[in-house]
Design a protein around this motif. Structure first.
Motif, short mmCIF file in Angstrom:
data_model
loop_
_atom_site.label_atom_id
_atom_site.label_comp_id
_atom_site.label_asym_id
_atom_site.label_seq_id
_atom_site.Cartn_x
_atom_site.Cartn_y
_atom_site.Cartn_z
N LYS A 1 -29.33 -34.28 -24.84
CA LYS A 1 -29.84 -34.79 -26.11
C LYS A 1 -28.71 -35.04 -27.09
CE LYS A 1 -34.45 -32.70 -25.89
NZ LYS A 1 -35.42 -31.79 -26.57
N LEU A 2 -28.73 -36.19 -27.75
CA LEU A 2 -27.67 -36.54 -28.70
C LEU A 2 -27.84 -35.81 -30.02
CD1 LEU A 2 -27.31 -40.38 -28.05
CD2 LEU A 2 -26.10 -38.47 -26.98
N LEU A 3 -29.07 -35.45 -30.37
CA LEU A 3 -29.34 -34.69 -31.59
C LEU A 3 -29.97 -33.36 -31.21
CD1 LEU A 3 -29.57 -34.34 -34.67
CD2 LEU A 3 -31.75 -35.56 -34.57
N SER A 4 -29.28 -32.27 -31.54
CA SER A 4 -29.82 -30.93 -31.31
C SER A 4 -30.56 -30.51 -32.58
CB SER A 4 -28.69 -29.95 -31.00
OG SER A 4 -28.02 -30.31 -29.81
N ARG A 5 -31.88 -30.30 -32.48
CA ARG A 5 -32.70 -30.09 -33.67
C ARG A 5 -33.57 -28.84 -33.49
NH1 ARG A 5 -37.51 -31.91 -36.26
NH2 ARG A 5 -37.16 -32.93 -38.29
N PHE A 6 -33.59 -27.99 -34.52
CA PHE A 6 -34.36 -26.75 -34.48
C PHE A 6 -35.19 -26.63 -35.76
CE2 PHE A 6 -30.70 -26.29 -31.81
CZ PHE A 6 -31.12 -25.52 -30.74
N VAL A 7 -36.37 -26.03 -35.63
CA VAL A 7 -37.29 -25.92 -36.77
C VAL A 7 -37.74 -24.48 -36.93
CG1 VAL A 7 -39.55 -26.62 -37.66
CG2 VAL A 7 -38.10 -28.30 -36.51
N LYS A 8 -37.76 -24.03 -38.19
CA LYS A 8 -38.21 -22.68 -38.52
C LYS A 8 -39.32 -22.79 -39.56
CE LYS A 8 -36.58 -18.31 -40.52
NZ LYS A 8 -35.39 -17.55 -41.00
N ALA A 9 -40.40 -22.06 -39.36
CA ALA A 9 -41.53 -22.10 -40.28
C ALA A 9 -41.13 -21.57 -41.65
CB ALA A 9 -42.69 -21.28 -39.73
N SER A 10 -41.67 -22.21 -42.70
CA SER A 10 -41.42 -21.77 -44.07
C SER A 10 -42.62 -22.21 -44.92
CB SER A 10 -40.12 -22.38 -44.61
OG SER A 10 -39.81 -21.85 -45.88
N SER A 11 -42.54 -22.01 -46.22
CA SER A 11 -43.67 -22.38 -47.09
C SER A 11 -43.18 -22.59 -48.51
CB SER A 11 -44.74 -21.30 -47.08
OG SER A 11 -44.25 -20.12 -47.71
N PRO B 1 -25.20 -33.20 -34.29
CA PRO B 1 -24.96 -34.10 -33.16
C PRO B 1 -24.40 -33.29 -31.99
CG PRO B 1 -23.95 -34.94 -35.18
CD PRO B 1 -24.32 -33.51 -35.42
N GLY B 2 -25.08 -33.33 -30.85
CA GLY B 2 -24.65 -32.55 -29.70
C GLY B 2 -23.33 -33.02 -29.11
N VAL B 3 -22.71 -32.17 -28.31
CA VAL B 3 -21.42 -32.52 -27.69
C VAL B 3 -21.59 -33.63 -26.66
CG1 VAL B 3 -20.55 -30.18 -28.02
CG2 VAL B 3 -21.59 -30.80 -25.82
N TYR B 4 -22.84 -33.93 -26.30
CA TYR B 4 -23.08 -35.01 -25.35
C TYR B 4 -22.65 -36.36 -25.95
CZ TYR B 4 -25.76 -31.20 -23.39
OH TYR B 4 -26.12 -29.98 -22.90
N ASN B 5 -22.57 -36.42 -27.27
CA ASN B 5 -22.02 -37.62 -27.92
C ASN B 5 -20.54 -37.78 -27.62
OD1 ASN B 5 -24.30 -38.64 -29.73
ND2 ASN B 5 -24.23 -36.47 -30.30
N TRP B 6 -19.79 -36.67 -27.67
CA TRP B 6 -18.37 -36.73 -27.35
C TRP B 6 -18.18 -37.25 -25.92
CZ3 TRP B 6 -14.55 -33.10 -29.97
CH2 TRP B 6 -15.08 -32.52 -31.13
N MET B 7 -18.96 -36.68 -25.00
CA MET B 7 -18.82 -37.02 -23.59
C MET B 7 -19.24 -38.46 -23.31
SD MET B 7 -20.33 -33.31 -22.50
CE MET B 7 -20.96 -33.80 -20.90
#
Length: 299
Positions: free
Chosen positions: A163-173, A263-269
């Motif tokens: 994946k070119l974009l490494s994305r993580f989500v955490k619940a909030s309010s 941006p993941g390292v897969y972009n570099w590669m």
């Protein structure tokens, strides 16, 4: 015959251009350097986040450097980036964007690498006119700063291995976001150093957006790992356009989540065609370590 066909095909594909704009300018007298580029960017609508000289760290940690100049400059366009991020929050992975500046020992030319608008769209996963506007301003500024520079595009990118974009989500309010932000960013910062990462810059982008910002907060971290940059630069210094990596951390006012991404390292590669085994192993370990830090935040 087979070798000839492969060579012809490679040359044909290169005509389409790759993901990086590459600038090369005669610099035997040392007239051009990162400071010249920094001043030009500042004079043309860009905000400088950091201008990190890497030769000193290279020599301290590894005992040598292949370069007479190697700088990682990061900047964002004040007007176009604001419009871009307000409409497309994940574009913060390019606030700031990278300008790789390098000159090998014995090379009479200085080189600069930046991402194309199309590559930024590919990484972010959406199209936006501001990418082309930022690209236009960056190219015009570098042309002006580096008189007589030759401009080319990198070879066609290799197929992405992840994946070119490494994305993580955490619940909030709405009620808890301030404490969630504090906890999230404390865990990120505490996790980076043990994993070997260095934070070269921190940007409170929400402050730049002002009172009409659609975000409760929007922060970006410029993160790098010296071993990664040093190892990759030996064969693909143009990959410096991806370093330091920009980590975005934000929460929209109308959302119930905190978003983190880089941006993941897969972009570099892929984009910089990093296929050297040692460099790839170093990059993949960095990806694993970085993801580990962010996973610990959401678990």
């Amino acid at each position: 015959m087979k070798i000839l066909l492969v060579t012809i095909l490679a040359g044909f594909l290169s005509l389409f251009g790759g993901d990086l704009h590459l600038f090369s300018v005669s610099n035997a007298d040392g007239k051009y350097n990162a400071s010249v580029i920094e001043k030009a960017l500042e004079a043309n609508g860009f905000v400088i986040s950091a201008n990190s000289e890497m030769n000193g760290p290279f020599k301290i940690q590894f005992g040598q450097s292949d370069f007479s100049q190697f700088n990682l400059l990061t900047a964002y366009h004040k007007a176009h980036s604001e419009a871009l991020v307000k409409a497309n929050p994940d574009a913060g992975i390019f606030v700031p964007m990278g300008f790789g500046i390098y000159q090998r020992n014995g090379d009479k030319n200085l080189h600069v690498s930046i991402l194309t608008a199309k590559s930024m769209e590919k990484i972010a996963g959406f199209k936006a006119k501001e990418f082309a506007l930022i690209e236009k301003e960056a190219i015009a500024t570098l042309k002006k700063a580096l008189s007589g520079a030759k401009i080319t595009q990198s070879e066609t990118s290799l197929p992405a291995e992840g994946k070119l974009l490494s994305r993580f989500v955490k619940a909030s309010s709405k009620e808890s976001w301030a404490s969630d932000k504090e906890e999230t960013e404390m865990m990120i910062e505490d996790g980076l150093k043990p994993a070997g990462f260095v934070m070269s810059n921190f940007t409170d982008y929400n402050f730049a957006l002002g009172q009409k910002s659609p975000f409760d907060f929007y922060d970006t971290y410029s993160i790098c790992k010296l071993k990664v940059i040093y190892t990759v630069a030996k064969t693909r210094p143009e990959a410096a356009a991806f370093a330091p990596c920009t980590l975005m951390v934000y929460k929209k006012k109308d959302a119930d989540e905190i978003v983190m991404g880089f941006p993941g390292v897969y972009n570099w590669m892929s984009s910089a065609r990093v296929d050297n085994l040692e460099a790839k192993e170093t990059l993949l370990q960095a990806q694993k370590d970085f993801e580990g830090v962010l996973k610990s935040v959401i678990e």
